[in-house]
Motif scaffolding. Structure first.
Motif, PDB file in Angstrom:
ATOM      1  N   VAL A  25       0.846  -1.196   0.000  1.00 49.17           N
ATOM      2  CA  VAL A  25       0.000   0.000   0.000  1.00 49.17           C
ATOM      3  C   VAL A  25       0.882   1.247   0.000  1.00 49.17           C
ATOM      4  O   VAL A  25       0.603   2.223  -0.701  1.00 49.17           O
ATOM      5  CB  VAL A  25      -0.965  -0.001   1.205  1.00 49.17           C
ATOM      6  CG1 VAL A  25      -1.625   1.344   1.397  1.00 49.17           C
ATOM      7  CG2 VAL A  25      -2.014  -1.086   1.037  1.00 49.17           C
ATOM      8  N   GLY A  26       1.966   1.222   0.770  1.00 51.35           N
ATOM      9  CA  GLY A  26       2.893   2.359   0.817  1.00 51.35           C
ATOM     10  C   GLY A  26       3.536   2.613  -0.542  1.00 51.35           C
ATOM     11  O   GLY A  26       3.652   3.767  -0.980  1.00 51.35           O
ATOM     12  N   ARG A  27       3.960   1.536  -1.199  1.00 49.47           N
ATOM     13  CA  ARG A  27       4.554   1.687  -2.533  1.00 49.47           C
ATOM     14  C   ARG A  27       3.542   2.248  -3.524  1.00 49.47           C
ATOM     15  O   ARG A  27       3.845   3.131  -4.311  1.00 49.47           O
ATOM     16  CB  ARG A  27       5.083   0.340  -3.032  1.00 49.47           C
ATOM     17  CG  ARG A  27       6.445  -0.027  -2.480  1.00 49.47           C
ATOM     18  CD  ARG A  27       7.027  -1.214  -3.224  1.00 49.47           C
ATOM     19  NE  ARG A  27       6.163  -2.399  -3.181  1.00 49.47           N
ATOM     20  CZ  ARG A  27       6.166  -3.320  -2.219  1.00 49.47           C
ATOM     21  NH1 ARG A  27       7.007  -3.204  -1.211  1.00 49.47           N
ATOM     22  NH2 ARG A  27       5.368  -4.361  -2.276  1.00 49.47           N
ATOM     23  N   GLU A  28       2.326   1.720  -3.481  1.00 51.24           N
ATOM     24  CA  GLU A  28       1.273   2.202  -4.381  1.00 51.24           C
ATOM     25  C   GLU A  28       0.973   3.678  -4.134  1.00 51.24           C
ATOM     26  O   GLU A  28       0.799   4.450  -5.072  1.00 51.24           O
ATOM     27  CB  GLU A  28      -0.006   1.386  -4.190  1.00 51.24           C
ATOM     28  CG  GLU A  28       0.049  -0.005  -4.763  1.00 51.24           C
ATOM     29  CD  GLU A  28      -0.052   0.012  -6.276  1.00 51.24           C
ATOM     30  OE1 GLU A  28      -0.753   0.874  -6.834  1.00 51.24           O
ATOM     31  OE2 GLU A  28       0.599  -0.846  -6.894  1.00 51.24           O
ATOM     32  N   ALA A  29       0.910   4.071  -2.875  1.00 48.91           N
ATOM     33  CA  ALA A  29       0.629   5.468  -2.552  1.00 48.91           C
ATOM     34  C   ALA A  29       1.759   6.364  -3.059  1.00 48.91           C
ATOM     35  O   ALA A  29       1.512   7.435  -3.611  1.00 48.91           O
ATOM     36  CB  ALA A  29       0.446   5.642  -1.046  1.00 48.91           C
ATOM     37  N   GLY A  30       2.995   5.935  -2.861  1.00 48.42           N
ATOM     38  CA  GLY A  30       4.141   6.712  -3.342  1.00 48.42           C
ATOM     39  C   GLY A  30       4.126   6.883  -4.852  1.00 48.42           C
ATOM     40  O   GLY A  30       4.366   7.977  -5.374  1.00 48.42           O
ATOM     41  N   GLU A  31       3.837   5.811  -5.562  1.00 50.25           N
ATOM     42  CA  GLU A  31       3.768   5.870  -7.021  1.00 50.25           C
ATOM     43  C   GLU A  31       2.622   6.765  -7.478  1.00 50.25           C
ATOM     44  O   GLU A  31       2.756   7.520  -8.440  1.00 50.25           O
ATOM     45  CB  GLU A  31       3.612   4.469  -7.606  1.00 50.25           C
ATOM     46  CG  GLU A  31       4.863   3.622  -7.488  1.00 50.25           C
ATOM     47  CD  GLU A  31       4.654   2.196  -7.993  1.00 50.25           C
ATOM     48  OE1 GLU A  31       3.661   1.970  -8.721  1.00 50.25           O
ATOM     49  OE2 GLU A  31       5.484   1.342  -7.657  1.00 50.25           O
ATOM     50  N   SER A  32       1.500   6.693  -6.781  1.00 53.52           N
ATOM     51  CA  SER A  32       0.352   7.512  -7.132  1.00 53.52           C
ATOM     52  C   SER A  32       0.662   8.999  -6.945  1.00 53.52           C
ATOM     53  O   SER A  32       0.346   9.821  -7.806  1.00 53.52           O
ATOM     54  CB  SER A  32      -0.851   7.122  -6.275  1.00 53.52           C
ATOM     55  OG  SER A  32      -1.932   7.977  -6.523  1.00 53.52           O
ATOM     56  N   VAL A  33       1.299   9.333  -5.835  1.00 46.73           N
ATOM     57  CA  VAL A  33       1.671  10.730  -5.575  1.00 46.73           C
ATOM     58  C   VAL A  33       2.668  11.210  -6.623  1.00 46.73           C
ATOM     59  O   VAL A  33       2.561  12.323  -7.142  1.00 46.73           O
ATOM     60  CB  VAL A  33       2.235  10.890  -4.147  1.00 46.73           C
ATOM     61  CG1 VAL A  33       2.894  12.238  -3.957  1.00 46.73           C
ATOM     62  CG2 VAL A  33       1.131  10.689  -3.117  1.00 46.73           C
ATOM     63  N   ARG A  34       3.639  10.369  -6.946  1.00 48.21           N
ATOM     64  CA  ARG A  34       4.646  10.727  -7.942  1.00 48.21           C
ATOM     65  C   ARG A  34       4.004  10.990  -9.305  1.00 48.21           C
ATOM     66  O   ARG A  34       4.311  11.969  -9.982  1.00 48.21           O
ATOM     67  CB  ARG A  34       5.680   9.598  -8.043  1.00 48.21           C
ATOM     68  CG  ARG A  34       7.054  10.082  -8.393  1.00 48.21           C
ATOM     69  CD  ARG A  34       8.102   8.978  -8.271  1.00 48.21           C
ATOM     70  NE  ARG A  34       8.221   8.465  -6.919  1.00 48.21           N
ATOM     71  CZ  ARG A  34       7.978   7.202  -6.547  1.00 48.21           C
ATOM     72  NH1 ARG A  34       7.613   6.309  -7.437  1.00 48.21           N
ATOM     73  NH2 ARG A  34       8.107   6.831  -5.303  1.00 48.21           N
ATOM     74  N   GLU A  35       3.084  10.130  -9.724  1.00 46.65           N
ATOM     75  CA  GLU A  35       2.403  10.297 -10.999  1.00 46.65           C
ATOM     76  C   GLU A  35       1.538  11.559 -11.005  1.00 46.65           C
ATOM     77  O   GLU A  35       1.477  12.279 -11.996  1.00 46.65           O
ATOM     78  CB  GLU A  35       1.540   9.073 -11.323  1.00 46.65           C
ATOM     79  CG  GLU A  35       2.334   7.854 -11.717  1.00 46.65           C
ATOM     80  CD  GLU A  35       3.159   8.084 -12.975  1.00 46.65           C
ATOM     81  OE1 GLU A  35       2.647   8.692 -13.935  1.00 46.65           O
ATOM     82  OE2 GLU A  35       4.328   7.657 -12.986  1.00 46.65           O
ATOM     83  N   HIS A  36       0.861  11.818  -9.886  1.00 40.00           N
ATOM     84  CA  HIS A  36       0.030  13.012  -9.781  1.00 40.00           C
ATOM     85  C   HIS A  36       0.890  14.274  -9.874  1.00 40.00           C
ATOM     86  O   HIS A  36       0.518  15.239 -10.557  1.00 40.00           O
ATOM     87  CB  HIS A  36      -0.758  12.987  -8.471  1.00 40.00           C
ATOM     88  CG  HIS A  36      -1.768  14.068  -8.350  1.00 40.00           C
ATOM     89  ND1 HIS A  36      -2.877  14.141  -9.158  1.00 40.00           N
ATOM     90  CD2 HIS A  36      -1.831  15.146  -7.533  1.00 40.00           C
ATOM     91  CE1 HIS A  36      -3.581  15.206  -8.831  1.00 40.00           C
ATOM     92  NE2 HIS A  36      -2.964  15.832  -7.847  1.00 40.00           N
TER      93      HIS A  36
END
Length: 93
Positions: A25-36
């Protein structure tokens, strides 16, 4: 003396699974923030360093050309001005 207790084994397995899930979940959140953030920054009018350097060099060349043209105009204006002739004296009455 070792006793078998299924509760602790199951609890440890559950905690390991939960830790793995939280890491995912942490990795997914980090990737999502980076993409945003990439999307937000990509929409802005930023230029690359190379483009900036090209424009900067072009501006310097234009400035030099402007200075040369200014000096040429001043020289042409100076050559076009007639030499001041002395004014004729007013006739005495």
């Amino acid at each position: 003396m070792q006793t078998e207790n299924r509760f602790f084994d199951d609890f440890v397995k559950f905690m390991n699974g939960a830790a793995g899930t939280m890491a995912g979940v942490g990795r997914e959140a980090g990737e999502s923030v980076r993409e945003h953030a990439k999307g937000l920054i990509g929409g802005l009018d930023f230029v690359s360093r190379e483009e900036f350097e090209v424009v900067k060099a072009m501006a310097a060349a234009a400035r030099d050309e402007n200075d040369a043209l200014k000096a040429r105009i001043e020289a042409l204006e100076a050559a076009a001005k007639p030499a001041r002739a002395p004014k004729p004296a007013a006739p005495a009455i």
